[in-house]
Motif scaffolding. Structure first.
Motif, PDB file in Angstrom:
ATOM      1  N   PRO A   1       0.804  -1.227   0.000  1.00 12.48           N
ATOM      2  CA  PRO A   1       0.000   0.000   0.000  1.00 12.48           C
ATOM      3  C   PRO A   1       0.832   1.271   0.000  1.00 12.48           C
ATOM      4  CG  PRO A   1      -0.925  -1.606   1.529  1.00 12.48           C
ATOM      5  CD  PRO A   1       0.375  -2.169   1.052  1.00 12.48           C
ATOM      6  N   ALA A   2       2.021   1.247   0.618  1.00 13.64           N
ATOM      7  CA  ALA A   2       2.856   2.451   0.646  1.00 13.64           C
ATOM      8  C   ALA A   2       3.274   2.883  -0.751  1.00 13.64           C
ATOM      9  CB  ALA A   2       4.090   2.206   1.516  1.00 13.64           C
ATOM     10  N   ASP A   3       3.399   1.937  -1.677  1.00 12.67           N
ATOM     11  CA  ASP A   3       3.749   2.296  -3.052  1.00 12.67           C
ATOM     12  C   ASP A   3       2.652   3.132  -3.693  1.00 12.67           C
ATOM     13  OD1 ASP A   3       6.052   0.799  -2.714  1.00 12.67           O
ATOM     14  OD2 ASP A   3       5.147  -1.023  -3.533  1.00 12.67           O
ATOM     15  N   VAL A   4       1.399   2.747  -3.459  1.00 16.82           N
ATOM     16  CA  VAL A   4       0.282   3.505  -4.027  1.00 16.82           C
ATOM     17  C   VAL A   4       0.138   4.851  -3.317  1.00 16.82           C
ATOM     18  CG1 VAL A   4      -2.177   3.425  -4.582  1.00 16.82           C
ATOM     19  CG2 VAL A   4      -0.850   1.317  -4.555  1.00 16.82           C
ATOM     20  N   ALA A   5       0.302   4.869  -1.990  1.00 19.65           N
ATOM     21  CA  ALA A   5       0.180   6.118  -1.244  1.00 19.65           C
ATOM     22  C   ALA A   5       1.231   7.131  -1.675  1.00 19.65           C
ATOM     23  CB  ALA A   5       0.290   5.836   0.249  1.00 19.65           C
ATOM     24  N   ALA A   6       2.426   6.661  -2.037  1.00 14.13           N
ATOM     25  CA  ALA A   6       3.480   7.577  -2.468  1.00 14.13           C
ATOM     26  C   ALA A   6       3.149   8.251  -3.793  1.00 14.13           C
ATOM     27  CB  ALA A   6       4.803   6.827  -2.575  1.00 14.13           C
ATOM     28  N   SER A   7       2.261   7.657  -4.574  1.00 12.27           N
ATOM     29  CA  SER A   7       1.876   8.221  -5.872  1.00 12.27           C
ATOM     30  C   SER A   7       0.537   8.946  -5.822  1.00 12.27           C
ATOM     31  CB  SER A   7       1.812   7.105  -6.922  1.00 12.27           C
ATOM     32  OG  SER A   7       3.045   6.440  -7.048  1.00 12.27           O
ATOM     33  N   ALA A   8       0.001   9.197  -4.623  1.00 12.06           N
ATOM     34  CA  ALA A   8      -1.320   9.808  -4.516  1.00 12.06           C
ATOM     35  C   ALA A   8      -1.368  11.183  -5.162  1.00 12.06           C
ATOM     36  CB  ALA A   8      -1.723   9.905  -3.042  1.00 12.06           C
ATOM     37  N   GLU A   9      -0.313  11.980  -5.008  1.00  8.21           N
ATOM     38  CA  GLU A   9      -0.318  13.322  -5.602  1.00  8.21           C
ATOM     39  C   GLU A   9      -0.302  13.257  -7.122  1.00  8.21           C
ATOM     40  OE1 GLU A   9      -0.477  17.491  -5.168  1.00  8.21           O
ATOM     41  OE2 GLU A   9      -0.821  15.813  -3.800  1.00  8.21           O
ATOM     42  N   ARG A  10       0.432  12.310  -7.684  1.00 12.56           N
ATOM     43  CA  ARG A  10       0.432  12.154  -9.143  1.00 12.56           C
ATOM     44  C   ARG A  10      -0.930  11.718  -9.655  1.00 12.56           C
ATOM     45  NH1 ARG A  10       6.100   8.931 -10.447  1.00 12.56           N
ATOM     46  NH2 ARG A  10       7.537  10.428  -9.451  1.00 12.56           N
ATOM     47  N   LEU A  11      -1.561  10.797  -8.949  1.00 13.64           N
ATOM     48  CA  LEU A  11      -2.887  10.349  -9.372  1.00 13.64           C
ATOM     49  C   LEU A  11      -3.904  11.494  -9.291  1.00 13.64           C
ATOM     50  CD1 LEU A  11      -2.997   6.896  -7.535  1.00 13.64           C
ATOM     51  CD2 LEU A  11      -2.389   7.352  -9.914  1.00 13.64           C
ATOM     52  N   ARG A  12      -3.746  12.357  -8.298  1.00 14.83           N
ATOM     53  CA  ARG A  12      -4.670  13.487  -8.170  1.00 14.83           C
ATOM     54  C   ARG A  12      -4.614  14.389  -9.403  1.00 14.83           C
ATOM     55  NH1 ARG A  12      -4.832  18.886  -6.413  1.00 14.83           N
ATOM     56  NH2 ARG A  12      -2.565  19.072  -6.247  1.00 14.83           N
ATOM     57  N   HIS A  13      -3.425  14.699  -9.849  1.00 16.98           N
ATOM     58  CA  HIS A  13      -3.291  15.566 -11.024  1.00 16.98           C
ATOM     59  C   HIS A  13      -3.728  14.852 -12.307  1.00 16.98           C
ATOM     60  CE1 HIS A  13      -1.359  19.029  -9.139  1.00 16.98           C
ATOM     61  NE2 HIS A  13      -0.655  18.172  -8.398  1.00 16.98           N
ATOM     62  N   ALA A  14      -3.419  13.569 -12.394  1.00 12.27           N
ATOM     63  CA  ALA A  14      -3.748  12.842 -13.626  1.00 12.27           C
ATOM     64  C   ALA A  14      -5.250  12.723 -13.825  1.00 12.27           C
ATOM     65  CB  ALA A  14      -3.100  11.463 -13.593  1.00 12.27           C
ATOM     66  N   TRP A  15      -6.011  12.569 -12.751  1.00 15.03           N
ATOM     67  CA  TRP A  15      -7.448  12.342 -12.869  1.00 15.03           C
ATOM     68  C   TRP A  15      -8.285  13.564 -12.519  1.00 15.03           C
ATOM     69  CZ3 TRP A  15      -6.554   7.173  -9.871  1.00 15.03           C
ATOM     70  CH2 TRP A  15      -5.990   6.245 -10.749  1.00 15.03           C
ATOM     71  N   GLY A  16      -7.643  14.684 -12.225  1.00 15.60           N
ATOM     72  CA  GLY A  16      -8.350  15.940 -12.041  1.00 15.60           C
ATOM     73  C   GLY A  16      -9.265  15.981 -10.840  1.00 15.60           C
ATOM     74  N   VAL A  17      -8.798  15.506  -9.681  1.00 19.32           N
ATOM     75  CA  VAL A  17      -9.600  15.549  -8.457  1.00 19.32           C
ATOM     76  C   VAL A  17      -8.850  16.372  -7.407  1.00 19.32           C
ATOM     77  CG1 VAL A  17     -10.783  13.368  -8.880  1.00 19.32           C
ATOM     78  CG2 VAL A  17      -8.586  13.363  -7.681  1.00 19.32           C
ATOM     79  N   HIS A  18      -9.524  16.651  -6.305  1.00 25.00           N
ATOM     80  CA  HIS A  18      -8.931  17.493  -5.257  1.00 25.00           C
ATOM     81  C   HIS A  18      -7.867  16.732  -4.459  1.00 25.00           C
ATOM     82  CE1 HIS A  18      -8.646  20.564  -2.149  1.00 25.00           C
ATOM     83  NE2 HIS A  18      -8.801  19.622  -1.246  1.00 25.00           N
ATOM     84  N   ALA A  19      -8.113  15.471  -4.158  1.00 17.54           N
ATOM     85  CA  ALA A  19      -7.157  14.697  -3.365  1.00 17.54           C
ATOM     86  C   ALA A  19      -7.429  13.218  -3.572  1.00 17.54           C
ATOM     87  CB  ALA A  19      -7.245  15.051  -1.880  1.00 17.54           C
ATOM     88  N   VAL A  20      -6.408  12.405  -3.305  1.00 19.66           N
ATOM     89  CA  VAL A  20      -6.508  10.948  -3.390  1.00 19.66           C
ATOM     90  C   VAL A  20      -5.967  10.378  -2.079  1.00 19.66           C
ATOM     91  CG1 VAL A  20      -5.739   8.865  -4.572  1.00 19.66           C
ATOM     92  CG2 VAL A  20      -6.266  10.918  -5.894  1.00 19.66           C
ATOM     93  N   TYR A  21      -6.745   9.500  -1.456  1.00 26.64           N
ATOM     94  CA  TYR A  21      -6.348   8.868  -0.193  1.00 26.64           C
ATOM     95  C   TYR A  21      -6.380   7.356  -0.376  1.00 26.64           C
ATOM     96  CZ  TYR A  21      -7.279  13.520   1.589  1.00 26.64           C
ATOM     97  OH  TYR A  21      -7.274  14.889   1.783  1.00 26.64           O
ATOM     98  N   VAL A  22      -5.434   6.694   0.270  1.00 23.41           N
ATOM     99  CA  VAL A  22      -5.271   5.249   0.136  1.00 23.41           C
ATOM    100  C   VAL A  22      -5.545   4.603   1.484  1.00 23.41           C
ATOM    101  CG1 VAL A  22      -3.702   3.388  -0.503  1.00 23.41           C
ATOM    102  CG2 VAL A  22      -3.549   5.605  -1.667  1.00 23.41           C
TER     103      VAL A  22
END
Length: 460
Positions: free
Chosen positions: A106-127
């Motif tokens: 899970p830490a691998d996905v959490a480390a990319s949360a900011e990138r996923l936020r910009h890629a999908w155009g949302v305010h924030a991503v939480y894992v």
């Protein structure tokens, strides 16, 4: 004629664009449901594989799959992203589960949360970790803390009170069974009193004994007096109330010891080490003690007051160390709470598991609250703006932390709730001498009443 039609179409387009921009700024929930949600889903579906590859979340496919692809299509075998579950829209964002590939965590996905936020155009991503090999992505479409709307559904229960909204759009529950004691710090007008008000009103509807110490002559807790079983409004009264609570705690320990000393052969479920293991007909009601402006208990001017202070601090430390097993919990509030208050302050703070830090005036105050349990949360607490009263950073001894904001609750509504639930206050003979005396409600003066602007416009 054609030019007129073109101008009309252009004007309509500009009006539509302006309406969308206005809705996004002033009504983000409506904008998300109508415009933001479809766009984000489209981006997610169209770019899922490439985004996961760019974030380093893809792995090489199994050898059998690579051989099958080469034999069937003769094309290059690409890395495989985590398997995506069903996309579930919510009123504040999206939820989606991912099945991690072997070797991922899970830490691998959490480390990319900011990138996923910009890629999908949302305010924030939480894992969030669901179970081994499965995580849940919670995509939040807009800033839910700007205009607080509490979720309609939450997992409540005895001594579990929804107090605030987390930044991931879930309810923050104050659970006394899991976190027995808590420290709430914040500067003036930071929203500390609003947090306390929501918490007290939530507990008022449960069969819980509520006691308070408010050394500011009771200006904060006096409106809730109908529901309080005990109230001390100055240090002298607090010096009498705290020994009574310690005596009640000792009596409860005697009750537990009596249950432990039953005859041999008793089933294990009847042997207990705290009040929650006692039968329902023997279990005393839990007690929650609210202490507003705890520094007033530590400040002294004479030698006699210093002796009284040391005695009160000793009682507080005993309640913090031993009260949980007896069903006694502390909610300590103040503006600062450090070693400069005097002997015993640091030891008492170490017993307060939960930490809530509102806006503070200096970094040292944030470190007093969060520095010893979640150092990364100190900078977040120092960044709380004065324009957002009620915004706070909450953490516990596990090291986890998040931002929350309490909804606005008027003092009149909170006081009315306490009056309506006054009959739910359990009877505790030890605290009977400290029950506040209720004065009759004053009659409203005739004439027009000027409108009052709430200090904490969290829901406006």
């Amino acid at each position: 004629m054609t030019d007129l039609v073109t101008v009309a179409e252009l004007g309509s387009s500009l009006v539509a664009i302006g309406g969308v921009a206005y809705a996004r700024h002033s009504h983000p929930a409506a904008y998300w449901s109508t415009v933001g949600l479809p766009l984000s889903v489209a981006r997610l579906l169209a770019s899922y594989s490439s985004t996961m590859d760019a974030c380093g979340l893809t792995v090489e496919p199994p050898r059998w799959r690579a051989l099958a692809v080469r034999a069937a299509t003769r094309r290059e075998v690409r890395p495989v992203p985590p398997r995506r579950g069903v996309i579930r829209p919510t009123t504040t964002g999206l939820r989606m589960r991912l099945r991690l590939a072997p070797g991922q965590e899970p830490a691998d996905v959490a480390a990319s949360a900011e990138r996923l936020r910009h890629a999908w155009g949302v305010h924030a991503v939480y894992v969030r970790d669901i179970r081994p090999g499965v995580v849940e992505l919670r995509l939040v479409g807009f800033d839910v803390l700007k205009k607080v709307r509490m979720p309609r559904r939450f997992d409540g229960g005895p001594l579990r009170v929804p107090v605030a909204l987390r930044e991931d759009a879930t309810a923050f529950l104050r659970d006394y069974r899991a976190v027995p004691h808590e420290l709430v710090l914040g500067a003036t007008l930071s929203g500390k009193s609003m947090y306390l008000r929501n918490l007290l009103v939530g507990l008022a509807a449960q069969p819980v004994v509520l006691a308070g110490i408010d050394c500011m002559r009771g200006v904060e807790l006096a409106p809730f007096a109908p529901r309080l079983s005990a109230l001390a409004t100055d240090p002298d009264q607090a010096a009498e109330l705290l020994p009574a609570l310690v005596k009640e705690m000792e009596d409860r320990y005697d009750l537990i010891k009596a249950r432990q000393g039953i005859a041999p052969g008793t089933p294990e479920e009847l042997i207990t080490s705290d009040v929650w293991g006692l039968p329902d007909n023997e279990r005393p009601a839990p007690i929650v003690l609210f202490i507003d402006e705890v520094a007033e208990l530590f400040l002294v001017a004479t030698r006699k007051e210093e002796e009284r202070r040391d005695e009160m601090v000793t009682h507080l430390i005993r309640l913090a160390q031993l009260g949980r097993a007896g069903g006694i919990y502390l909610e300590v509030c103040g503006q600062r709470f450090g070693a400069e208050l005097g002997k015993g302050a640091t030891m008492l703070r170490a017993q307060l598991t939960g930490r809530v830090c509102h806006r503070v005036n200096d970094e040292a105050s944030a470190k007093m609250t969060l520095g010893d349990i979640a150092p990364g949360a100190v900078s977040a607490a120092c960044a709380v703006a004065a324009e957002l009263p009620g915004l706070a950073v909450v953490g516990d001894t596990s090291g986890g932390w998040s931002r929350i904001r309490t909804p606005y609750l008027s003092l009149a509504d909170a006081a009315a709730t306490c009056r309506a639930t006054a009959s739910l206050a359990p009877d505790v003979p030890t605290l009977a001498p400290f029950r506040p005396r209720l004065s009759p409600m004053p009659e409203a003066a005739p004439g027009p009443v000027a409108p009052v602007t709430p200090v904490h416009p969290a829901t406006e």
